[in-house]
Design an enzyme around this catalytic site. Structure first.
Site, PDB file in Angstrom:
ATOM      1  N   VAL A  58       0.749  -0.851  -0.093  1.00 23.07           N
ATOM      2  CA  VAL A  58      -0.648  -0.286   0.083  1.00 23.07           C
ATOM      3  C   VAL A  58       1.036   1.494  -0.056  1.00 23.07           C
ATOM      4  CG1 VAL A  58       0.040   0.729   2.600  1.00 23.07           C
ATOM      5  CG2 VAL A  58      -2.094   1.004   1.077  1.00 23.07           C
ATOM      6  N   TYR A  59       2.156   0.731   0.410  1.00 26.46           N
ATOM      7  CA  TYR A  59       2.833   2.485   0.474  1.00 26.46           C
ATOM      8  C   TYR A  59       3.005   2.827  -0.789  1.00 26.46           C
ATOM      9  CZ  TYR A  59       4.311   0.694   4.628  1.00 26.46           C
ATOM     10  OH  TYR A  59       4.491   0.429   6.709  1.00 26.46           O
ATOM     11  N   THR A  60       2.644   4.336  -1.619  1.00 26.43           N
ATOM     12  CA  THR A  60       2.781   4.974  -2.062  1.00 26.43           C
ATOM     13  C   THR A  60       2.438   3.881  -3.435  1.00 26.43           C
ATOM     14  OG1 THR A  60       5.266   4.290  -2.862  1.00 26.43           O
ATOM     15  CG2 THR A  60       4.294   6.947  -1.187  1.00 26.43           C
ATOM     16  N   GLY A  61       1.199   3.574  -2.964  1.00 32.41           N
ATOM     17  CA  GLY A  61       0.031   2.718  -4.707  1.00 32.41           C
ATOM     18  C   GLY A  61       1.121   1.591  -4.995  1.00 32.41           C
ATOM     19  N   GLY A  62       1.880   1.905  -4.450  1.00 29.06           N
ATOM     20  CA  GLY A  62       2.970  -0.018  -4.704  1.00 29.06           C
ATOM     21  C   GLY A  62       4.548   1.028  -5.189  1.00 29.06           C
TER      22      GLY A  62
END
Length: 351
Positions: A58-62
């Protein structure tokens, strides 16, 4: 660098873990480091002996995983690589949680972004009250047996949730959580009441996120309202803290840092490293100089007197059933004797 055993496994991880929530993205309040900036930080970390890196789908949308995949392509074997699954990553009804469908889809996407055939520590990012634990643990056991995951862990679990999962794994001969990743700092000591004793009792590794409470314990904030505008805390009030006590903690951190000629951040991290349950402290940075400062915490060994001052600045209030279980506990032990390894509640002295 110093290293700790990861739970009861035979794998050792550095006492500082590089967190990568700041890697990638364009509108991330925590950070949006480019490939070059992130690569320099990873290089400094690896050269300093850090062998443990944590990310999440989930971090920065992958974007965090994708950058790490590019950065680590020539040094993958030097790293114990951790990622997480459970948070929403799409608009579909199954793009979230810990169902068999979501975990298996999410894992394949993480492996693709990370450009690797396995993840060393795959963690469920939060508790999923909808998916039965048996289903979640079965699929995690499957991916371990497939060789796509080496170890499994949990994050942001309560003590009862963690121990329930461990019981299911033992009963059904499934892969067992080897670690729990939790928020722990001088400003947030809640896990000392139940989770820390459970972690010690069950032999899990404890990985601590946000050791500086979102930058509050860096020493760049004061009672007069002065803030570091570039800090994460200035843009995102997370994690929550007790506003009435935070500056008492900061005052003690600054005092000890001044006496030792180090930084408040180093003292805050050193305190965590001194806790017996802590395996590794996750440090997330936006610049190489911040990482260099955090690395200095390894060399700060606090005295019992300093630890006492720090803990007095944010002492946990007695909570039930801890206070009743330790009430007159000394009567359980014959006069003149002590007990090694007793599971007394942290912060209380029953004998």
């Amino acid at each position: 660098m110093q290293y700790n055993q990861l739970g009861t496994t035979g794998t050792f991880v550095s006492r500082l873990c590089l967190g990568t929530m700041t890697f990638g993205g364009t509108a991330n309040p925590i950070g949006n480091l480019s490939l070059g900036e992130a690569g320099r930080i990873v290089g400094v970390a690896l050269d300093a002996g850090i062998n443990f890196i944590d990310t999440a789908d989930v971090y920065t949308g992958g974007g965090s995983e994708a950058l790490l995949g590019d950065i680590l392509k020539d040094r993958r074997d030097e790293v114990v690589l951790a990622s997480k699954v459970s948070s929403r990553v799409g608009k579909g009804p199954n793009d979230v949680g810990q169902s068999r469908i979501h975990i298996m889809q999410a894992l394949e996407k993480s492996l693709t972004r990370l450009k690797t055939d396995h993840i060393d520590l795959y963690q469920v990012h939060n508790f999923d009250g909808l998916t039965p634990m048996d289903e979640m643990l079965e699929v995690l056991d499957d991916v371990v047996r497939q060789g796509k995951v080496r170890y499994i862990g949990c994050s942001n679990y309560a003590a009862w949730q963690m121990t329930k999962a461990l019981g299911i794994s033992e009963r059904r001969l499934l892969s067992r959580f080897v670690s729990v990743q939790s928020y722990y700092s001088l400003a947030g000591r809640d896990i000392e009441r139940e989770l820390v004793p459970a972690v010690i009792d069950q032999g899990l590794g404890l990985l601590c996120w946000s050791p500086l409470a979102g930058g509050l314990l860096s020493g760049k904030f004061d009672r007069d309202g002065a803030v570091d505008k570039d800090s994460r805390r200035a843009n995102l009030q997370f994690p929550p803290v007790d506003e009435n006590r935070i500056f008492d903690i900061i005052d003690v951190l600054k005092a000890i840092a001044g006496e030792r000629e180090c930084t408040p951040a180093q003292v805050a991290i050193a305190w965590l490293l001194s806790r017996p349950a802590v395996t590794s402290v996750i440090v997330g940075v936006k610049r190489s100089d911040q990482l260099a400062d955090n690395l200095g915490a390894i060399d700060v060994v606090l005295s019992d007197e300093e630890i006492g001052r720090l803990e007095a600045s944010n002492k946990l209030a007695p909570a039930y059933p801890g206070w009743i279980q330790t009430y007159r506990a000394s009567s359980r032990v014959p006069s003149g004797h002590s007990v090694k390894g007793a599971s007394w509640m942290p912060g209380e002295q029953p004998i």
